[in-house]
Each structure stands twice: as C-alpha cells, then as structure tokens.
Enzyme design. Sequence first.
Site, short mmCIF file in Angstrom:
data_model
loop_
_atom_site.label_atom_id
_atom_site.label_comp_id
_atom_site.label_asym_id
_atom_site.label_seq_id
_atom_site.Cartn_x
_atom_site.Cartn_y
_atom_site.Cartn_z
CD GLU A 249 43.38 47.50 51.94
OE1 GLU A 249 42.64 48.25 52.59
OE2 GLU A 249 44.02 46.57 52.44
CG PHE B 18 28.84 56.14 50.63
CD1 PHE B 18 29.59 55.47 49.67
CD2 PHE B 18 29.40 57.20 51.30
CE1 PHE B 18 30.89 55.87 49.40
CE2 PHE B 18 30.69 57.60 51.04
CZ PHE B 18 31.44 56.94 50.09
P1 TGC Z 1 30.41 55.36 58.05
O1 TGC Z 1 29.91 53.98 58.23
O2 TGC Z 1 29.40 56.43 58.12
O3 TGC Z 1 31.53 55.80 59.10
C1 TGC Z 1 31.96 54.98 60.02
C2 TGC Z 1 33.05 55.68 60.79
O4 TGC Z 1 34.26 55.49 60.09
C3 TGC Z 1 34.86 56.75 59.83
N1 TGC Z 1 35.56 56.66 58.56
C4 TGC Z 1 36.89 56.74 58.49
N2 TGC Z 1 37.82 56.95 59.43
C5 TGC Z 1 39.10 56.98 59.04
N3 TGC Z 1 39.46 56.80 57.74
C6 TGC Z 1 38.56 56.59 56.78
N4 TGC Z 1 38.96 56.39 55.51
C7 TGC Z 1 37.20 56.55 57.12
N5 TGC Z 1 36.05 56.35 56.44
C8 TGC Z 1 35.07 56.42 57.34
C9 TGC Z 1 33.71 57.71 59.83
O5 TGC Z 1 34.18 59.01 60.06
C10 TGC Z 1 32.89 57.17 60.96
O6 TGC Z 1 33.54 57.52 62.18
P2 TGC Z 1 32.68 57.77 63.50
O7 TGC Z 1 33.69 58.05 64.57
O8 TGC Z 1 31.77 58.92 63.21
O9 TGC Z 1 31.91 56.50 63.77
O10 TGC Z 1 31.20 55.28 56.81
P3 TGC Z 1 31.38 56.38 55.72
O11 TGC Z 1 30.04 56.75 55.16
O12 TGC Z 1 32.22 57.51 56.22
O13 TGC Z 1 32.18 55.55 54.68
C11 TGC Z 1 31.52 54.84 53.69
C12 TGC Z 1 32.60 54.17 52.83
C13 TGC Z 1 31.90 53.49 51.67
C14 TGC Z 1 33.57 55.22 52.32
C15 TGC Z 1 33.36 53.15 53.67
O14 TGC Z 1 32.45 52.20 54.13
C16 TGC Z 1 34.45 52.48 52.89
O15 TGC Z 1 35.58 52.97 52.80
N6 TGC Z 1 34.17 51.29 52.31
C17 TGC Z 1 35.17 50.48 51.65
C18 TGC Z 1 35.74 49.53 52.66
C19 TGC Z 1 36.91 48.77 52.09
O16 TGC Z 1 37.88 49.35 51.65
N7 TGC Z 1 36.80 47.45 52.14
C20 TGC Z 1 37.81 46.58 51.62
C21 TGC Z 1 38.73 46.17 52.72
S1 TGC Z 1 40.02 45.26 52.02
C22 TGC Z 1 40.21 44.08 53.12
O17 TGC Z 1 39.62 44.01 54.14
C23 TGC Z 1 41.22 43.11 52.75
S2 TGC Z 1 42.61 43.50 53.59
C24 TGC Z 1 43.81 42.94 52.54
C25 TGC Z 1 44.02 41.48 52.75
O18 TGC Z 1 43.70 40.94 53.80
O19 TGC Z 1 44.62 40.87 51.82
#
Ligand code: TGC
Length: 403
Positions: A383, A403
Amino acid sequence: MTAAPRIDAVFDLDALLTDDERDWQQLARAFAQERILPVIEADFEAAHFRRELVPELGAAGFLGMHLSGYGCAGAGAVAYGLVCLELEAADSGWRTFVSVQGSLAMSAIHTYGSEEQKQRWLPGMAAGDLIGCFALTEPQGGSDPAAMTTVARRDGDGWVLDGAKRWIGLASLADVAVVWARVEDASGPDGSNAYGAGARAVRGFLVPTSTPGFTATPIDGKLSMRASVQCDIELAGVRVGDDALLPGASGLSGPFGCLNEARYGIVWGAMGAARSCLEAALERSVAREVFGRPIGANQLTQAKLADMFLEVEKGVLLALHLGRLKERGALTAAQISVGKLNSVREALEIAHQSRSILAGDGITNAWPVMRHAANLESVRTYEGTDEIHQLVIGRELTGLSAF
Ligand code: TGC
C-alpha cells in the site's frame, strides 16, 4: 494481555468517540481476543489461514463495514478504523484480510461497479460467503502501477486478459478477482473511444476465479504475514464478457481510489499492533525482576515505555483526526500518506523497543512482539512503501514531483 484498559485510561481517548464507535471497538476487541488470539501463534507457525473465521467476520459486520447497502453495515470511518486497530492488535494478517475484502475488492465494486455487479457480488462478500481479491501489483514491482503490463484485448463482445500479478492477498481463496489491466484497443463497438480516456487506459475487470486461464499460487517462504495468504496470479487468455468491466473506473485513479481506502485502515491498524507490543512490554516490566527489582522500576525502561506510549497515543490521535476528516469527505491522499507513513514507522520502532524490554524471551512466540515486527515489515511495504509516502508528502510540500 490485559494492559489495554490501563493504556486507554491515561488519555481517555474514549471520550472522543460516540457510543456507536465504542460498541464497534468492543465488538472487534472481543472477536480478536476470543477467536484470533487463542490460535494465532499456532497459525503463524504453521502458515495457516483460518478460512472458517471469514463468515464470522461477516456476521460481526466487519466486511465492507464502511459501505452502505448490499448487506454492508454503513458504519462511519472512525468506527471502521477502530475495528482495524483491534483486529491488527491480534495480527496484521487478519486486518489485512478485512482490508483486502472490504477496502479493496468490495470498495472497487461498490464505487465503480454496475448495479448488476453490486447485486451479484457484494451481499455474499459482506456475509463472508464469498471472498474477493484485488489484483494490481505486478511482478516487476508494486510502486509504479503506471508501468502495468497486464493487457485486456477486445474479443468479440468480451475481453481476453493476459499478464501476471504478484503479492495478491487471498487470490487462491477468492471467488472473484478485481483485475486491473491496460486495454489494448480503447475503441468501442461503434468506433468511439468507449473504453478509456485515450488508448491503453487502465480498466478494472471482475474475473470469477474459476474462469479458465486464471491461476493463483500462494507464495511460500514468507517470514511475515504467515497466517494470511498472498499469491502470484497468472492470467493466460482469460476470457470474460463485457459485463465483467467495471464501468465507473477509467485510468489509475480507479485503483488508487481503493488504495486510499486500504491505506486509511492501515493508519489505525498499525497502531493496534503497536499497542499490543506496548502491552507486552508493560506486563513484562512489572513482572520481571533483575538486580532485585522489577525492570520497570529502572529509569531506562521507563523512558522506553514513555516514548512508546507517546507514539501510540499520538498515532491514534492522528488516525482519529484523519477519520473525522474522512467522515466530512475532506480527507486527501497526501494526508493519508502522512498517517500511513507515521503509523507503520512508529509501530515498527515500538515493536523493536518492546522486544528489547522482553530480552531473550522477546524472540520467542511466548510473546506477540516478533510476530508483529515481522508482519509490520509487510505493512511497511504494501500500500505504498515508506519512500513512496515520503515522496507524496514531499510533492505536497514543494509542488515538485520527484517520481
Ligand atoms: P500518476 O501515474 O501520474 O497518476 C495517475 C492517476 O492517479 C491519480 N492518483 C490518485 N488518485 C487517487 N488517490 C491517490 N492516492 C492517487 N495517486 C495518484 C492521479 O491523480 C492520476 O489521475 P488522472 O485522473 O490524472 O489520471 O501517478 P502519481 O504521479 O500521481 O502517483 C505516483 C505514485 C508513486 C504516488 C503512485 O504511483 C503510487 O501511489 N504508487 C504506489 C502504489 C502502491 O501503493 N502499490 C502497492 C499496492 S499494494 C497491493 O496492490 C497489494 S493489495 C494488498 C493485498 O492484496 O494483500
């Protein structure tokens, strides 16, 4: 472990809660103490997920409890957080179960699904009769979902999914997987851009796990979260109908919206693990004598206990603040990052300090502390890692994306 009332009493945070919230907390505390704690050390040792508890969690109302309708309890954000705290005080694996089922899989369907999809899946998931998983992360890494390589191709009136996912909680037990994939052809039947804003938009699909080509394999060798299940998923020509597509989500903001929900639960949950470690250290501090007196009578031990207590209380207050913001619809993603980073980082530090007070016994499963510490390494990583949340906060402060 019975020190929780003593810890709770110092600040009387109870006074900041409603009767309803206190009832949810007590219900979850009783569930954790009666149904999870008696078996968790054995389950952790045996790497056993106790599937039969799932309907009991459903009957208690914990699954998708912050959602409304479709058999969900419609509870407030703070009540949900308190339940996460009490379950994670027993084990992060069980809070993770509630998060994956309720905050990820059910939230995705509730927020982005059609009425038909909601009717089909949500009541059974709320009852714990059906299990869902959330397939976002891929084997090349979880931090950058934008690099997703799983694809969905149009095929007649349906879709064919190919790709791989990793670290997917519950996948081998699940009835339905919320699979995020990049659509290869975004044009609709009439040639319009019906399936995404621009080509190769990320879309969500509800894939029954019995669909041919869907394989989930539990990941072995984990030294963390051993009482829960995380899997590799292979998607090899998985064919689903148009009715599998989540109509309300297009782009990464879809899955990120669900991650916000799960991250919010972690803000509270990690403080439960921290409280459990503090309770263990307290119990030991008054019972264990060294140099002719309880180790808790030593200044160095009291300093450790005081610092741990400070961080638990501050962490819960932060969680409560975020919860009240969420209830007003005012909680931002950056604020969630503050809470997730702080809660997990401090919980890990508390686990380590507590282990030092328990001395040699602290490395055994006579105490829950090493189990919490091991679990929290996973919680720190999924997460959004510490580093991802630092960068989200850094971007908020500077206006510059690193990033
Ligand atoms: P970017 O790629 O530029 O933006 C994409 C779109 O996403 C929007 N956005 C969000 N919207 C809502 N809440 C958030 N927290 C958001 N973060 C980004 C953004 O506004 C954009 O929207 P749109 O409409 O313009 O297309 O991404 P970014 O540069 O904003 O974010 C980069 C970063 C690094 C923060 C993001 O990629 C991130 O949070 N990465 C970490 C991902 C993560 O947490 N991965 C682990 C997932 S855990 C899992 O999958 C396991 S689940 C648990 C289990 O199954 O046991």
